[in-house]
Design a protein around this motif. Structure first.
Motif, PDB file in Angstrom:
ATOM      1  N   VAL A  49     -24.022  -9.303  10.344  1.00 52.14           N
ATOM      2  CA  VAL A  49     -22.575  -9.285  10.126  1.00 52.14           C
ATOM      3  C   VAL A  49     -22.289  -8.304   8.988  1.00 52.14           C
ATOM      4  N   HIS A  50     -21.470  -7.293   9.297  1.00 54.43           N
ATOM      5  CA  HIS A  50     -21.189  -6.284   8.266  1.00 54.43           C
ATOM      6  C   HIS A  50     -20.034  -6.726   7.377  1.00 54.43           C
ATOM      7  N   ARG A  51     -20.228  -6.657   6.068  1.00 53.14           N
ATOM      8  CA  ARG A  51     -19.128  -6.840   5.107  1.00 53.14           C
ATOM      9  C   ARG A  51     -18.947  -5.555   4.333  1.00 53.14           C
ATOM     10  N   GLU A  52     -17.778  -4.964   4.486  1.00 56.57           N
ATOM     11  CA  GLU A  52     -17.455  -3.737   3.746  1.00 56.57           C
ATOM     12  C   GLU A  52     -17.287  -4.138   2.279  1.00 56.57           C
ATOM     13  N   MET A  67     -31.682 -23.003  24.044  1.00 50.30           N
ATOM     14  CA  MET A  67     -31.677 -21.865  23.127  1.00 50.30           C
ATOM     15  C   MET A  67     -31.072 -22.232  21.771  1.00 50.30           C
ATOM     16  N   GLY A  68     -31.758 -21.917  20.673  1.00 50.32           N
ATOM     17  CA  GLY A  68     -31.229 -22.202  19.336  1.00 50.32           C
ATOM     18  C   GLY A  68     -30.074 -21.264  19.023  1.00 50.32           C
ATOM     19  N   SER A  69     -29.276 -21.632  18.005  1.00 55.17           N
ATOM     20  CA  SER A  69     -28.144 -20.759  17.691  1.00 55.17           C
ATOM     21  C   SER A  69     -28.649 -19.552  16.902  1.00 55.17           C
ATOM     22  N   LYS A  70     -27.859 -18.507  16.933  1.00 57.08           N
ATOM     23  CA  LYS A  70     -28.270 -17.269  16.260  1.00 57.08           C
ATOM     24  C   LYS A  70     -28.062 -17.388  14.763  1.00 57.08           C
ATOM     25  N   LYS A  71     -28.985 -16.805  14.008  1.00 54.58           N
ATOM     26  CA  LYS A  71     -28.880 -16.829  12.563  1.00 54.58           C
ATOM     27  C   LYS A  71     -28.066 -15.619  12.098  1.00 54.58           C
ATOM     28  N   GLU A  72     -27.058 -15.868  11.263  1.00 54.66           N
ATOM     29  CA  GLU A  72     -26.235 -14.752  10.781  1.00 54.66           C
ATOM     30  C   GLU A  72     -26.715 -14.270   9.421  1.00 54.66           C
ATOM     31  N   ILE A  73     -26.833 -12.967   9.304  1.00 54.94           N
ATOM     32  CA  ILE A  73     -27.200 -12.383   8.013  1.00 54.94           C
ATOM     33  C   ILE A  73     -26.167 -11.316   7.681  1.00 54.94           C
ATOM     34  N   ILE A  74     -25.673 -11.378   6.455  1.00 58.00           N
ATOM     35  CA  ILE A  74     -24.612 -10.448   6.065  1.00 58.00           C
ATOM     36  C   ILE A  74     -25.222  -9.185   5.449  1.00 58.00           C
ATOM     37  N   PHE A  75     -24.703  -8.045   5.850  1.00 57.16           N
ATOM     38  CA  PHE A  75     -25.131  -6.759   5.289  1.00 57.16           C
ATOM     39  C   PHE A  75     -23.943  -6.166   4.521  1.00 57.16           C
ATOM     40  N   PHE A  76     -24.073  -6.123   3.194  1.00 49.41           N
ATOM     41  CA  PHE A  76     -23.017  -5.551   2.358  1.00 49.41           C
ATOM     42  C   PHE A  76     -23.255  -4.056   2.194  1.00 49.41           C
ATOM     43  N   THR A  77     -22.312  -3.261   2.691  1.00 51.04           N
ATOM     44  CA  THR A  77     -22.396  -1.812   2.507  1.00 51.04           C
ATOM     45  C   THR A  77     -21.061  -1.178   2.874  1.00 51.04           C
ATOM     46  N   THR A  78     -20.844   0.042   2.414  1.00 50.81           N
ATOM     47  CA  THR A  78     -19.657   0.791   2.857  1.00 50.81           C
ATOM     48  C   THR A  78     -20.087   1.902   3.814  1.00 50.81           C
ATOM     49  N   ASN A  79     -21.391   1.967   4.119  1.00 50.26           N
ATOM     50  CA  ASN A  79     -21.915   3.074   4.940  1.00 50.26           C
ATOM     51  C   ASN A  79     -22.049   2.641   6.411  1.00 50.26           C
TER      52      ASN A  79
END
Ligand code: IMP
Length: 191
Positions: free
Chosen positions: A34-37, A1-13
């Motif tokens: 991955v959530h970034r406030e 199994m390949g590793s998971k790709k991380e994508i950052i979601f910038f939001t305060t909601n």
């Protein structure tokens, strides 16, 4: 199994985060959101495509993380009000809320109550690249009164196929919503 790709979601909601994480969990096993406030200034432009693009470019300049990321901008467009509140949806919601919109629509009947939601996802694969935009829309109508306990924002007054978005759980909303559709386009692009 390949590793998971991380994508950052910038939001305060946090509601948007829940919807998008739920969708990624069920539709894209190889992707982790991955959530970034992060509270970026939202320009008041006529088109939400332009707002989303400028917001992504702002984050590219200000934030030092070199990972794929996206932001999204959404709006409610009421046909009988010439697309109002559209790009000003957040401002209008804060000022007059759902009850205020219902008052503006008091003399509108049937087809005159048509409205759509639109989400524009702006995705930056790397910090060197220009944002790519993915658009999703949902066509519905403004309900006669607020209905439902779920969702957020305008969900209790946005009716689609007999139910407001606030009368659906996250999974049901995702399957037919503007955000679900825009985000599915992003997932298809990535995979
Ligand atoms: P923004 O995308 O955060 O700028 O949202 C604009 C306005 O629309 C805010 O008042 C949000 O609460 C509202 N909004 C955004 N997405 C949705 C949705 O999926 N359902 C209901 N209201 C929404």
């Amino acid at each position: 199994m390949g590793s998971k790709k991380e994508i950052i979601f910038f939001t305060t909601n946090k509601n948007k985060v829940k919807e998008i994480k739920d969708l990624a969990d069920s539709e894209a096993k190889n992707i982790t959101i991955v959530h970034r406030e992060y509270d970026y200034p939202e320009l008041q432009l006529e088109e939400i495509e332009a707002v989303a693009k400028e917001s992504a470019n702002y984050i590219k300049k200000k934030v030092a993380i070199k990972k794929p990321f996206f932001i999204e901008d959404s709006g409610l467009f009421i046909h009988a009000l010439n697309g109002f509140p559209g790009p000003f949806s957040a401002f209008v919601f804060n000022k007059i809320g759902n009850e205020g919109i219902l008052k503006l629509m008091a003399d509108k009947e049937g087809e005159e109550r048509r409205a759509s939601f639109k989400t524009v996802v702006a995705f930056c694969e790397s910090f060197e690249k220009e944002p790519i935009l993915f658009v999703g829309t949902a066509e519905g109508k403004i309900a006669e009164k607020v209905r439902g306990e779920g969702g957020f924002g305008y969900d209790p007054i946005f009716e689609f196929e007999g139910k407001t978005f606030a009368e659906r759980n996250t999974d049901e909303k995702n399957r037919v919503s503007h955000r679900g559709r825009a985000f599915m386009k992003l997932l298809n692009y990535i995979s």
